[in-house]
Design a protein around this motif. Structure first.
Motif, short mmCIF file in Angstrom:
data_model
loop_
_atom_site.label_atom_id
_atom_site.label_comp_id
_atom_site.label_asym_id
_atom_site.label_seq_id
_atom_site.Cartn_x
_atom_site.Cartn_y
_atom_site.Cartn_z
N MET A 25 0.84 -1.21 0.00
CA MET A 25 0.00 0.00 0.00
C MET A 25 0.86 1.25 0.00
N ASN A 26 1.87 1.25 0.86
CA ASN A 26 2.71 2.44 1.02
C ASN A 26 3.65 2.66 -0.15
N ALA A 27 3.81 1.66 -1.01
CA ALA A 27 4.61 1.81 -2.22
C ALA A 27 3.75 2.22 -3.42
N ASP A 28 2.44 2.24 -3.25
CA ASP A 28 1.51 2.57 -4.33
C ASP A 28 1.36 4.09 -4.43
N PRO A 29 1.80 4.70 -5.54
CA PRO A 29 1.71 6.15 -5.67
C PRO A 29 0.28 6.69 -5.57
N ARG A 30 -0.71 5.91 -6.01
CA ARG A 30 -2.11 6.37 -5.91
C ARG A 30 -2.56 6.42 -4.45
N VAL A 31 -2.18 5.43 -3.64
CA VAL A 31 -2.52 5.44 -2.22
C VAL A 31 -1.82 6.60 -1.52
N ARG A 32 -0.61 6.91 -1.94
CA ARG A 32 0.20 7.96 -1.31
C ARG A 32 0.00 9.34 -1.93
N GLU A 33 -0.90 9.44 -2.90
CA GLU A 33 -1.08 10.69 -3.65
C GLU A 33 -1.23 11.92 -2.77
N HIS A 34 -1.97 11.83 -1.69
CA HIS A 34 -2.22 12.98 -0.81
C HIS A 34 -1.39 12.92 0.48
N LEU A 35 -0.41 12.03 0.50
CA LEU A 35 0.39 11.83 1.72
C LEU A 35 1.87 12.16 1.54
N GLY A 36 2.35 12.03 0.33
CA GLY A 36 3.77 12.22 0.08
C GLY A 36 4.32 11.07 -0.71
N PRO A 37 5.64 11.02 -0.88
CA PRO A 37 6.23 9.98 -1.71
C PRO A 37 6.01 8.58 -1.13
N PRO A 38 6.06 7.57 -2.01
CA PRO A 38 5.95 6.19 -1.52
C PRO A 38 7.01 5.90 -0.46
N LEU A 39 6.70 4.96 0.41
CA LEU A 39 7.62 4.57 1.48
C LEU A 39 8.40 3.32 1.08
N THR A 40 9.60 3.21 1.61
CA THR A 40 10.37 1.98 1.46
C THR A 40 9.76 0.93 2.40
N ARG A 41 10.19 -0.31 2.22
CA ARG A 41 9.73 -1.37 3.12
C ARG A 41 10.15 -1.06 4.55
N GLU A 42 11.36 -0.57 4.74
CA GLU A 42 11.85 -0.25 6.07
C GLU A 42 11.02 0.86 6.72
N GLN A 43 10.69 1.89 5.96
CA GLN A 43 9.86 2.98 6.49
C GLN A 43 8.47 2.48 6.84
N SER A 44 7.92 1.63 5.98
CA SER A 44 6.59 1.07 6.21
C SER A 44 6.57 0.22 7.47
N ASP A 45 7.56 -0.68 7.62
CA ASP A 45 7.64 -1.52 8.82
C ASP A 45 7.81 -0.67 10.08
N ALA A 46 8.62 0.38 9.97
CA ALA A 46 8.85 1.26 11.13
C ALA A 46 7.56 1.96 11.54
N SER A 47 6.70 2.28 10.57
CA SER A 47 5.44 2.93 10.93
C SER A 47 4.57 2.01 11.77
N VAL A 48 4.54 0.72 11.44
CA VAL A 48 3.74 -0.23 12.23
C VAL A 48 4.31 -0.36 13.64
N ALA A 49 5.62 -0.41 13.76
CA ALA A 49 6.23 -0.47 15.10
C ALA A 49 5.83 0.75 15.92
N ARG A 50 5.81 1.92 15.28
CA ARG A 50 5.40 3.16 15.97
C ARG A 50 3.91 3.09 16.35
N PHE A 51 3.07 2.59 15.43
CA PHE A 51 1.63 2.46 15.74
C PHE A 51 1.43 1.60 16.98
N LEU A 52 2.13 0.48 17.04
CA LEU A 52 1.98 -0.44 18.18
C LEU A 52 2.46 0.19 19.48
N ARG A 53 3.60 0.87 19.44
CA ARG A 53 4.10 1.55 20.65
C ARG A 53 3.10 2.60 21.14
N ASP A 54 2.60 3.41 20.21
CA ASP A 54 1.64 4.46 20.58
C ASP A 54 0.37 3.85 21.15
#
Length: 193
Positions: A25-54
């Motif tokens: 999802m995070n690599a899909d330019p259409r999904v990211r159209e209003h969010l910014g550039p696509p994310l790498t796998r590492e950035q995407s995984d890090a976001s989930v780790a942050r979601f869980l901590r929060d």
């Protein structure tokens, strides 16, 4: 972590099996159209780790969203604190779905579940939502869940580059406003059934 079930969806804790589809999802330019550039796998995984901590720290945040009938992961939805760099504070509702899940009403269903939880279990007085001025699809979801645009709250995101991601709009709904909206929805369903 609270699990929320709606008619068609489950809002639940993230699983390791969600990481692959989330990264897609995070690599899909259409999904990211209003969010910014696509994310790498590492950035995407890090976001989930942050979601869980929060979520573990605050008791609310971004749930993974799956389709009840199939168990398929289709995105995220939930409530989180407004980012510190924004010119207002509070709790924000949000959602993001894989492109194949668009147009099915899942965003609206998940957002309603998040608001029900926020105004019910969390006892929030108000919930906000933010998107780019050009993201009419998300603004339509905001209107469908009873939020109204606060034109005085529109702002340029200082962390966004110059261009279409910078102008943002702010929507709000209070606990009472949401209760009235849900009552109107129930009355309309009653008239059409």
């Amino acid at each position: 972590m609270t699990e929320i079930r709606t008619e068609r969806l489950v809002l639940r804790r993230w699983r390791d099996s969600d990481l692959g589809p989330w990264a897609e999802m995070n690599a899909d330019p259409r999904v990211r159209e209003h969010l910014g550039p696509p994310l790498t796998r590492e950035q995407s995984d890090a976001s989930v780790a942050r979601f869980l901590r929060d979520f573990d720290r605050r008791g609310h945040g971004w749930w993974a969203v799956e389709v009840r009938a199939t168990g398929e992961f289709v995105g995220f939805a939930g409530l989180d604190r407004v980012e510190e760099h924004l010119p207002f504070s509070g709790v924000e509702a949000g959602w993001r779905l894989a492109r194949h899940a668009w147009g099915r009403g899942y965003a609206t269903e998940a957002a309603r579940a998040a608001l029900d939880h926020g105004f019910g279990a969390l006892g929030l007085a108000e919930v906000l939502a933010v998107t780019t001025a050009a993201n009419h699809r998300s603004q339509a979801v905001m209107a469908r869940i009873g939020m109204t645009r606060d034109p005085g709250g529109d702002f340029d995101d200082p962390e966004a580059p110059e261009g279409p991601l910078r102008p943002n709009v702010l929507y709000r709904v209070t606990r009472g406003g949401y209760a009235r909206h849900r009552a109107r929805e129930a009355a309309e369903r009653g008239r059409t059934s």
